[in-house]
Design an enzyme around this catalytic site. Structure first.
Site, PDB file in Angstrom:
ATOM      1  N   ASN A   1       0.550  -1.259   0.257  1.00 41.89           N
ATOM      2  CA  ASN A   1      -0.257  -0.197   0.038  1.00 41.89           C
ATOM      3  C   ASN A   1       1.252   1.039   0.206  1.00 41.89           C
ATOM      4  O   ASN A   1       0.636   2.072  -0.605  1.00 41.89           O
ATOM      5  CB  ASN A   1      -0.920  -0.186   1.252  1.00 41.89           C
ATOM      6  CG  ASN A   1      -0.125  -0.075   2.350  1.00 41.89           C
ATOM      7  OD1 ASN A   1       0.974  -0.813   2.150  1.00 41.89           O
ATOM      8  ND2 ASN A   1      -0.958   0.479   3.841  1.00 41.89           N
ATOM      9  N   ARG A   2       2.119   1.384   0.103  1.00 43.40           N
ATOM     10  CA  ARG A   2       3.128   2.293   0.053  1.00 43.40           C
ATOM     11  C   ARG A   2       4.521   1.740   0.754  1.00 43.40           C
ATOM     12  O   ARG A   2       4.714   0.611   0.210  1.00 43.40           O
ATOM     13  CB  ARG A   2       2.893   2.864   1.715  1.00 43.40           C
ATOM     14  CG  ARG A   2       3.064   2.260   3.125  1.00 43.40           C
ATOM     15  CD  ARG A   2       2.915   3.500   4.196  1.00 43.40           C
ATOM     16  NE  ARG A   2       2.845   2.580   5.043  1.00 43.40           N
ATOM     17  CZ  ARG A   2       4.442   2.622   6.264  1.00 43.40           C
ATOM     18  NH1 ARG A   2       4.424   2.981   5.705  1.00 43.40           N
ATOM     19  NH2 ARG A   2       3.875   1.813   6.992  1.00 43.40           N
ATOM     20  N   GLY A   3       5.853   2.864   0.067  1.00 47.70           N
ATOM     21  CA  GLY A   3       6.447   2.835  -0.555  1.00 47.70           C
ATOM     22  C   GLY A   3       7.120   1.924  -1.274  1.00 47.70           C
ATOM     23  O   GLY A   3       6.394   1.571  -2.299  1.00 47.70           O
TER      24      GLY A   3
ATOM     25  N   ARG B   1      -2.198  -2.890   5.917  1.00 45.04           N
ATOM     26  CA  ARG B   1      -2.802  -3.383   7.069  1.00 45.04           C
ATOM     27  C   ARG B   1      -3.560  -1.626   7.803  1.00 45.04           C
ATOM     28  O   ARG B   1      -4.403  -2.386   8.104  1.00 45.04           O
ATOM     29  CB  ARG B   1      -0.961  -3.567   7.890  1.00 45.04           C
ATOM     30  CG  ARG B   1      -1.368  -3.813   9.433  1.00 45.04           C
ATOM     31  CD  ARG B   1      -0.491  -4.474  10.231  1.00 45.04           C
ATOM     32  NE  ARG B   1       0.291  -2.866  10.160  1.00 45.04           N
ATOM     33  CZ  ARG B   1       1.682  -2.716  11.066  1.00 45.04           C
ATOM     34  NH1 ARG B   1       1.868  -3.320  11.571  1.00 45.04           N
ATOM     35  NH2 ARG B   1       2.708  -1.783  10.321  1.00 45.04           N
TER      36      ARG B   1
ATOM     37  N   ASP C   1      -2.517  -8.889   8.343  1.00 40.76           N
ATOM     38  CA  ASP C   1      -1.971  -7.829   9.164  1.00 40.76           C
ATOM     39  C   ASP C   1      -0.162  -9.690   8.973  1.00 40.76           C
ATOM     40  O   ASP C   1      -0.898 -10.839   9.615  1.00 40.76           O
ATOM     41  CB  ASP C   1      -1.761  -7.901  11.180  1.00 40.76           C
ATOM     42  CG  ASP C   1      -0.413  -7.924  11.325  1.00 40.76           C
ATOM     43  OD1 ASP C   1       0.644  -8.019  11.422  1.00 40.76           O
ATOM     44  OD2 ASP C   1      -0.577  -7.366  12.404  1.00 40.76           O
TER      45      ASP C   1
ATOM     46  N   GLY D   1       7.550  -5.316   5.780  1.00 45.68           N
ATOM     47  CA  GLY D   1       8.841  -4.956   6.642  1.00 45.68           C
ATOM     48  C   GLY D   1       8.425  -4.306   7.514  1.00 45.68           C
ATOM     49  O   GLY D   1       7.222  -2.625   7.635  1.00 45.68           O
TER      50      GLY D   1
ATOM     51  N   TYR E   1      16.648  -5.747  13.102  1.00 43.95           N
ATOM     52  CA  TYR E   1      16.008  -5.257  11.435  1.00 43.95           C
ATOM     53  C   TYR E   1      17.680  -6.570  11.189  1.00 43.95           C
ATOM     54  O   TYR E   1      16.746  -6.836  10.187  1.00 43.95           O
ATOM     55  CB  TYR E   1      16.418  -4.241  11.323  1.00 43.95           C
ATOM     56  CG  TYR E   1      15.995  -4.184  10.230  1.00 43.95           C
ATOM     57  CD1 TYR E   1      14.523  -4.219   9.775  1.00 43.95           C
ATOM     58  CD2 TYR E   1      17.161  -3.753   8.658  1.00 43.95           C
ATOM     59  CE1 TYR E   1      13.820  -2.749   8.781  1.00 43.95           C
ATOM     60  CE2 TYR E   1      16.639  -3.610   7.848  1.00 43.95           C
ATOM     61  CZ  TYR E   1      14.854  -3.194   7.123  1.00 43.95           C
ATOM     62  OH  TYR E   1      15.174  -2.508   6.165  1.00 43.95           O
TER      63      TYR E   1
ATOM     64  N   LYS F   1      16.457  -9.795   8.616  1.00 51.60           N
ATOM     65  CA  LYS F   1      16.979  -9.060   6.910  1.00 51.60           C
ATOM     66  C   LYS F   1      18.542 -10.554   6.352  1.00 51.60           C
ATOM     67  O   LYS F   1      18.167 -11.402   5.186  1.00 51.60           O
ATOM     68  CB  LYS F   1      17.739  -7.729   6.526  1.00 51.60           C
ATOM     69  CG  LYS F   1      15.995  -6.986   6.808  1.00 51.60           C
ATOM     70  CD  LYS F   1      15.494  -7.841   5.540  1.00 51.60           C
ATOM     71  CE  LYS F   1      14.201  -6.190   6.020  1.00 51.60           C
ATOM     72  NZ  LYS F   1      12.969  -6.366   5.129  1.00 51.60           N
TER      73      LYS F   1
HETATM   74  P1  NDP Z   1       7.379   1.812   4.588  1.00 51.11           P
HETATM   75  O1  NDP Z   1       7.484   2.038   6.090  1.00 51.11           O
HETATM   76  O2  NDP Z   1       6.869   2.532   3.712  1.00 51.11           O
HETATM   77  O3  NDP Z   1       6.724   0.430   4.615  1.00 51.11           O
HETATM   78  C1  NDP Z   1       6.298  -0.639   5.355  1.00 51.11           C
HETATM   79  C2  NDP Z   1       4.937  -1.851   4.482  1.00 51.11           C
HETATM   80  O4  NDP Z   1       5.151  -2.695   5.113  1.00 51.11           O
HETATM   81  C3  NDP Z   1       4.068  -0.627   4.512  1.00 51.11           C
HETATM   82  O5  NDP Z   1       2.928  -2.049   3.551  1.00 51.11           O
HETATM   83  C4  NDP Z   1       3.227  -1.978   6.215  1.00 51.11           C
HETATM   84  O6  NDP Z   1       2.753  -1.980   6.063  1.00 51.11           O
HETATM   85  C5  NDP Z   1       4.140  -3.386   5.832  1.00 51.11           C
HETATM   86  N1  NDP Z   1       4.392  -3.702   6.896  1.00 51.11           N
HETATM   87  C6  NDP Z   1       5.129  -3.682   8.092  1.00 51.11           C
HETATM   88  N2  NDP Z   1       4.491  -4.479   9.797  1.00 51.11           N
HETATM   89  C7  NDP Z   1       3.435  -4.726   8.920  1.00 51.11           C
HETATM   90  C8  NDP Z   1       2.686  -6.008   9.249  1.00 51.11           C
HETATM   91  N3  NDP Z   1       3.063  -6.321  10.704  1.00 51.11           N
HETATM   92  N4  NDP Z   1       1.643  -6.958   8.483  1.00 51.11           N
HETATM   93  C9  NDP Z   1       1.199  -6.135   7.576  1.00 51.11           C
HETATM   94  N5  NDP Z   1       1.945  -5.499   7.347  1.00 51.11           N
HETATM   95  C10 NDP Z   1       3.133  -5.168   6.910  1.00 51.11           C
HETATM   96  O7  NDP Z   1       8.635   0.509   4.049  1.00 51.11           O
HETATM   97  P2  NDP Z   1       9.551   0.725   2.738  1.00 51.11           P
HETATM   98  O8  NDP Z   1       8.626   0.653   1.865  1.00 51.11           O
HETATM   99  O9  NDP Z   1      10.437   1.320   2.997  1.00 51.11           O
HETATM  100  O10 NDP Z   1       9.960  -1.087   3.233  1.00 51.11           O
HETATM  101  C11 NDP Z   1       9.854  -2.203   2.491  1.00 51.11           C
HETATM  102  C12 NDP Z   1      10.403  -3.256   2.437  1.00 51.11           C
HETATM  103  O11 NDP Z   1      11.968  -2.546   1.968  1.00 51.11           O
HETATM  104  C13 NDP Z   1      11.310  -3.671   3.750  1.00 51.11           C
HETATM  105  O12 NDP Z   1      10.588  -5.669   3.927  1.00 51.11           O
HETATM  106  C14 NDP Z   1      12.052  -2.883   4.221  1.00 51.11           C
HETATM  107  O13 NDP Z   1      12.517  -3.559   5.539  1.00 51.11           O
HETATM  108  C15 NDP Z   1      13.103  -2.938   3.072  1.00 51.11           C
HETATM  109  N6  NDP Z   1      13.624  -2.159   2.935  1.00 51.11           N
HETATM  110  C16 NDP Z   1      13.534  -0.994   2.986  1.00 51.11           C
HETATM  111  C17 NDP Z   1      14.354  -0.320   2.472  1.00 51.11           C
HETATM  112  C18 NDP Z   1      14.986   1.788   2.623  1.00 51.11           C
HETATM  113  O14 NDP Z   1      15.484   2.395   1.966  1.00 51.11           O
HETATM  114  N7  NDP Z   1      13.592   1.962   2.590  1.00 51.11           N
HETATM  115  C19 NDP Z   1      16.243  -0.649   2.277  1.00 51.11           C
HETATM  116  C20 NDP Z   1      16.097  -1.974   2.607  1.00 51.11           C
HETATM  117  C21 NDP Z   1      14.926  -2.483   2.921  1.00 51.11           C
HETATM  118  P3  NDP Z   1       1.404  -0.279   7.043  1.00 51.11           P
HETATM  119  O15 NDP Z   1       1.151   0.467   5.737  1.00 51.11           O
HETATM  120  O16 NDP Z   1      -0.310  -1.308   6.914  1.00 51.11           O
HETATM  121  O17 NDP Z   1       1.776  -0.127   8.113  1.00 51.11           O
END
Ligand code: NDP
Length: 232
Positions: A7-9, A30, A46, A75, A138, A142
């Site tokens: 849903n984001r990122g 979530r 979740d 994550g 973390y 990973k």
């Molecule tokens: P964001 O914080 O922007 O987004 C995290 C996403 O994970 C959201 O969609 C969130 O959902 C979801 N999420 C977290 N916990 C849960 C849960 N318990 N159940 C369901 N959904 C969950 O993170 P990023 O987009 O930056 O990161 C995405 C992935 O990339 C992660 O695994 C992160 O560790 C990895 N990553 C990111 C880096 C970075 O620089 N940004 C670098 C390296 C790896 P909700 O909106 O509902 O919270």
């Protein structure tokens, strides 16, 4: 195909990239799915809840058919130094980042085994390979994804299922926007390309791993990190 945390990122960028090539894409969320492009199917889940994971897959299977490509992306982090890290913080991050990947992979393998084909892609991080002060929980989660993916690659390779890891460096998302300015500047100083990644740059590695062209790639860890992790 299904992207967790889509849903984001980074997850949203991955979902959009698959949709742009004409795939049917479901995303778990979530916190909510407001503003998602209409072509993405939002599914509440979740990933720390095994029953919710099972229900989400059933909903996607009903609407799109079996999941052929799984991207385990959801994550979180909860950074602090080892001396201050509570056991709750450690287990919470492992549950959301590593145990959740096991949950979704196991559920996805059901349909993939039947189809005798499938792609699993796990979003790890450069810090899973280099380590990172303040991120014991973390980074452990990973690097755990590497062992998980490589074991799946060995177990399920003979059934036409691949399992690979993408290890992003620092990507401009909510997760990194939460870092203090001084830490952001320090990180940029260590990145040979001298900038953060755009989430679309992570998505292009993931769509490639999900494509026909990557049919002979399994158990690989692909860095998309601007050179930050070279040698790891
Ligand atoms: P964001 O914080 O922007 O987004 C995290 C996403 O994970 C959201 O969609 C969130 O959902 C979801 N999420 C977290 N916990 C849960 C849960 N318990 N159940 C369901 N959904 C969950 O993170 P990023 O987009 O930056 O990161 C995405 C992935 O990339 C992660 O695994 C992160 O560790 C990895 N990553 C990111 C880096 C970075 O620089 N940004 C670098 C390296 C790896 P909700 O909106 O509902 O919270």
């Amino acid at each position: 195909m299904l992207v967790t945390g889509g849903n984001r990122g980074i997850g949203l960028a991955i979902a959009k990239a698959f949709a742009a090539q004409g795939d049917q894409v479901a995303v778990t969320h979530r916190s909510g799915a407001d503003g998602l492009p209409a072509e993405l199917l939002p599914v509440q889940c979740d990933v720390t809840d095994a029953a919710a994971v099972d229900a989400a897959f059933s909903e996607v299977e009903e609407k799109h058919g079996p999941v052929q490509v799984l991207v385990s992306n959801a994550g979180m982090n909860d950074d602090t130094l080892l001396m201050r890290m509570s056991e709750d913080s450690f287990t919470k991050v492992i549950d959301a980042n590593l145990t959740a990947a096991y949950r979704v992979a196991k559920r996805a393998s059901r349909g993939m085994l039947k189809a005798k084909s499938g792609r699993m892609i796990f979003i790890s991080s450069v810090v899973g390979l280099t380590g990172s002060a303040g991120q014991v929980n973390y980074a452990a989660s990973k690097s755990g994804l590497v062992g998980l993916a490589r074991s799946i690659a060995r177990e399920l390779g003979s059934r036409g299922i691949t399992a690979n890891v993408v290890a992003p460096g620092f990507v401009d998302t909510d997760m990194t926007r939460a870092l203090p300015d001084a830490r952001r500047a320090e990180i940029l100083g260590q990145v040979p390309l001298g900038r953060y990644a755009d989430a679309r740059e992570i998505a292009s590695a993931v769509t490639w791993l999900g494509s026909e062209d990557a049919g002979y790639v399994t158990g690989a860890v692909i860095p998309v990190d601007g050179g930050l992790g070279m040698g790891h």
